[in-house]
Design a protein around this motif. Sequence first.
Motif, PDB file in Angstrom:
ATOM      1  N   MET A   1       0.674  -1.202  -0.130  1.00 50.96           N
ATOM      2  CA  MET A   1       0.096  -0.015   0.120  1.00 50.96           C
ATOM      3  C   MET A   1       0.816   1.267   0.107  1.00 50.96           C
ATOM      4  SD  MET A   1      -3.240  -0.892   2.778  1.00 50.96           S
ATOM      5  CE  MET A   1      -1.869  -1.840   3.817  1.00 50.96           C
ATOM      6  N   PHE A   2       0.398   2.097  -0.540  1.00 51.89           N
ATOM      7  CA  PHE A   2       1.087   3.517  -0.473  1.00 51.89           C
ATOM      8  C   PHE A   2       0.190   4.732  -0.905  1.00 51.89           C
ATOM      9  CE2 PHE A   2       1.708   2.071  -5.208  1.00 51.89           C
ATOM     10  CZ  PHE A   2       1.447   3.119  -5.646  1.00 51.89           C
ATOM     11  N   VAL A   3       0.517   5.792  -0.124  1.00 55.51           N
ATOM     12  CA  VAL A   3      -0.182   6.807  -0.630  1.00 55.51           C
ATOM     13  C   VAL A   3       0.636   8.138  -0.672  1.00 55.51           C
ATOM     14  CG1 VAL A   3      -2.319   6.268   0.671  1.00 55.51           C
ATOM     15  CG2 VAL A   3      -0.789   7.763   1.915  1.00 55.51           C
ATOM     16  N   GLN A   4       0.187   9.038  -1.309  1.00 59.92           N
ATOM     17  CA  GLN A   4       1.147  10.344  -1.483  1.00 59.92           C
ATOM     18  C   GLN A   4       0.108  11.527  -1.702  1.00 59.92           C
ATOM     19  OE1 GLN A   4       3.692   9.889  -5.056  1.00 59.92           O
ATOM     20  NE2 GLN A   4       4.199  12.229  -4.978  1.00 59.92           N
ATOM     21  N   VAL A   5       0.491  12.686  -1.105  1.00 61.53           N
ATOM     22  CA  VAL A   5      -0.126  13.995  -1.267  1.00 61.53           C
ATOM     23  C   VAL A   5       1.122  14.866  -1.717  1.00 61.53           C
ATOM     24  CG1 VAL A   5      -1.268  15.684  -0.153  1.00 61.53           C
ATOM     25  CG2 VAL A   5      -1.944  13.200   0.456  1.00 61.53           C
ATOM     26  N   SER A   6       0.860  15.708  -2.615  1.00 63.60           N
ATOM     27  CA  SER A   6       2.017  16.248  -3.430  1.00 63.60           C
ATOM     28  C   SER A   6       1.598  17.383  -4.481  1.00 63.60           C
ATOM     29  CB  SER A   6       2.920  15.266  -4.195  1.00 63.60           C
ATOM     30  OG  SER A   6       3.988  15.998  -4.768  1.00 63.60           O
ATOM     31  N   GLU A   7       2.356  18.368  -4.460  1.00 62.81           N
ATOM     32  CA  GLU A   7       2.154  19.175  -5.496  1.00 62.81           C
ATOM     33  C   GLU A   7       2.587  18.719  -6.803  1.00 62.81           C
ATOM     34  OE1 GLU A   7       3.281  23.367  -5.071  1.00 62.81           O
ATOM     35  OE2 GLU A   7       2.632  23.212  -2.941  1.00 62.81           O
ATOM     36  N   ALA A   8       3.369  17.875  -7.111  1.00 63.06           N
ATOM     37  CA  ALA A   8       4.050  17.362  -8.315  1.00 63.06           C
ATOM     38  C   ALA A   8       2.889  16.681  -9.153  1.00 63.06           C
ATOM     39  CB  ALA A   8       5.215  16.442  -7.943  1.00 63.06           C
ATOM     40  N   ASP A   9       2.829  16.423 -10.331  1.00 65.62           N
ATOM     41  CA  ASP A   9       2.226  15.882 -11.204  1.00 65.62           C
ATOM     42  C   ASP A   9       2.734  14.276 -10.981  1.00 65.62           C
ATOM     43  OD1 ASP A   9       0.359  15.011 -12.993  1.00 65.62           O
ATOM     44  OD2 ASP A   9       1.228  15.908 -14.675  1.00 65.62           O
ATOM     45  N   PHE A  10       1.900  13.175 -11.466  1.00 64.58           N
ATOM     46  CA  PHE A  10       2.468  12.160 -11.144  1.00 64.58           C
ATOM     47  C   PHE A  10       2.340  11.193 -12.664  1.00 64.58           C
ATOM     48  CE2 PHE A  10      -2.060  12.567 -10.011  1.00 64.58           C
ATOM     49  CZ  PHE A  10      -2.777  11.646 -10.865  1.00 64.58           C
ATOM     50  N   SER A  11       3.020  10.142 -12.698  1.00 71.23           N
ATOM     51  CA  SER A  11       2.853   9.328 -14.000  1.00 71.23           C
ATOM     52  C   SER A  11       2.009   8.177 -13.811  1.00 71.23           C
ATOM     53  CB  SER A  11       4.459   8.595 -14.329  1.00 71.23           C
ATOM     54  OG  SER A  11       4.283   7.695 -15.199  1.00 71.23           O
ATOM     55  N   GLN A  12       0.881   7.860 -14.592  1.00 69.35           N
ATOM     56  CA  GLN A  12       0.090   6.843 -14.271  1.00 69.35           C
ATOM     57  C   GLN A  12       0.706   5.358 -14.262  1.00 69.35           C
ATOM     58  OE1 GLN A  12      -3.838   7.285 -16.118  1.00 69.35           O
ATOM     59  NE2 GLN A  12      -3.242   9.277 -16.570  1.00 69.35           N
ATOM     60  N   GLN A  13       1.695   5.288 -15.414  1.00 65.19           N
ATOM     61  CA  GLN A  13       2.308   4.350 -15.629  1.00 65.19           C
ATOM     62  C   GLN A  13       3.278   3.881 -14.368  1.00 65.19           C
ATOM     63  OE1 GLN A  13       1.860   1.935 -18.516  1.00 65.19           O
ATOM     64  NE2 GLN A  13       2.893   0.676 -16.867  1.00 65.19           N
ATOM     65  N   THR A  14       4.129   4.492 -13.925  1.00 69.25           N
ATOM     66  CA  THR A  14       4.745   4.588 -12.528  1.00 69.25           C
ATOM     67  C   THR A  14       4.100   3.902 -11.563  1.00 69.25           C
ATOM     68  OG1 THR A  14       6.474   6.097 -13.466  1.00 69.25           O
ATOM     69  CG2 THR A  14       6.759   5.655 -11.122  1.00 69.25           C
ATOM     70  N   LEU A  15       3.028   4.707 -11.269  1.00 64.81           N
ATOM     71  CA  LEU A  15       2.147   4.243 -10.131  1.00 64.81           C
ATOM     72  C   LEU A  15       1.551   2.758 -10.497  1.00 64.81           C
ATOM     73  CD1 LEU A  15       0.065   7.834  -9.560  1.00 64.81           C
ATOM     74  CD2 LEU A  15       2.190   6.617  -8.085  1.00 64.81           C
ATOM     75  N   TYR A  16       1.022   2.784 -11.526  1.00 70.33           N
ATOM     76  CA  TYR A  16       0.452   1.181 -11.936  1.00 70.33           C
ATOM     77  C   TYR A  16       1.604   0.148 -11.467  1.00 70.33           C
ATOM     78  CZ  TYR A  16      -0.947  -2.778 -14.719  1.00 70.33           C
ATOM     79  OH  TYR A  16      -1.426  -4.002 -15.201  1.00 70.33           O
ATOM     80  N   ASP A  17       2.841   0.676 -11.983  1.00 69.45           N
ATOM     81  CA  ASP A  17       3.951  -0.515 -11.835  1.00 69.45           C
ATOM     82  C   ASP A  17       4.368  -0.479 -10.348  1.00 69.45           C
ATOM     83  OD1 ASP A  17       4.118  -0.698 -14.723  1.00 69.45           O
ATOM     84  OD2 ASP A  17       5.751   0.545 -14.587  1.00 69.45           O
ATOM     85  N   GLN A  18       4.207   0.589  -9.403  1.00 65.28           N
ATOM     86  CA  GLN A  18       4.349   0.434  -8.230  1.00 65.28           C
ATOM     87  C   GLN A  18       3.462  -0.495  -7.493  1.00 65.28           C
ATOM     88  OE1 GLN A  18       5.030   4.120  -6.149  1.00 65.28           O
ATOM     89  NE2 GLN A  18       5.138   3.281  -4.087  1.00 65.28           N
ATOM     90  N   LEU A  19       2.151  -0.095  -7.983  1.00 66.93           N
ATOM     91  CA  LEU A  19       0.984  -1.113  -7.145  1.00 66.93           C
ATOM     92  C   LEU A  19       1.241  -2.240  -7.444  1.00 66.93           C
ATOM     93  CD1 LEU A  19      -1.964  -0.631  -6.107  1.00 66.93           C
ATOM     94  CD2 LEU A  19      -2.747  -1.003  -8.459  1.00 66.93           C
ATOM     95  N   LEU A  20       1.561  -2.896  -8.688  1.00 64.63           N
ATOM     96  CA  LEU A  20       1.549  -4.290  -9.139  1.00 64.63           C
ATOM     97  C   LEU A  20       2.949  -4.907  -8.487  1.00 64.63           C
ATOM     98  CD1 LEU A  20       0.501  -6.611 -10.742  1.00 64.63           C
ATOM     99  CD2 LEU A  20       1.976  -5.807 -12.696  1.00 64.63           C
ATOM    100  N   ALA A  21       3.949  -4.071  -8.209  1.00 64.15           N
ATOM    101  CA  ALA A  21       5.025  -4.861  -7.744  1.00 64.15           C
ATOM    102  C   ALA A  21       5.055  -5.259  -6.246  1.00 64.15           C
ATOM    103  CB  ALA A  21       6.269  -3.862  -8.093  1.00 64.15           C
TER     104      ALA A  21
END
Length: 154
Positions: A1-21
């Motif tokens: 599990m992970f959460v993030q609150v940030s001003e920075a934009d995000f990469s959907q692919q990077t988040l998907y990869d992290q979720l799966l891993a």
Amino acid sequence: MFVQVSEADFSQQTLYDQLLAQCDKPAGAIVTFTGLVRDFNAQGPIDGLELEHYPGMTENALLQLVEQAVSRFSLANAAAVHRIGRLANHDQIVWVGCAATHRHHAFEGACFIMDTLKQAVPLWKKEYQHGAAQWVEPKASDDQAAMAWLKKIQ
């Protein structure tokens, strides 16, 4: 599990990869949702928005919500990212991902997180329209969506 609150934009692919891993059991389905800043409200066009949060408290509340989803829907993993600060129309604002053995649980987990987020996580939104800023009041429809999940528990 992970959460993030940030001003920075995000990469959907990077988040998907992290979720799966980070899945703690085999995933047969992954459901993701990405919310974008709308360019309108009930009064007409808007010129973006700004989100404020309570540092520490916001992240903790978001993590508790994700943990609830994992437990309630037997998810292999779940995550949520929410942006804060000034955002332009059509910018990415929120991402939720849920991995599960079966698609039904992944869909339910993602819907639960999104339907409950506005009531459970301390974030405040200000919209810009015609050169002026106005705080956004909670919507009855958001309250109803969150309450529907509470009724499903009973």
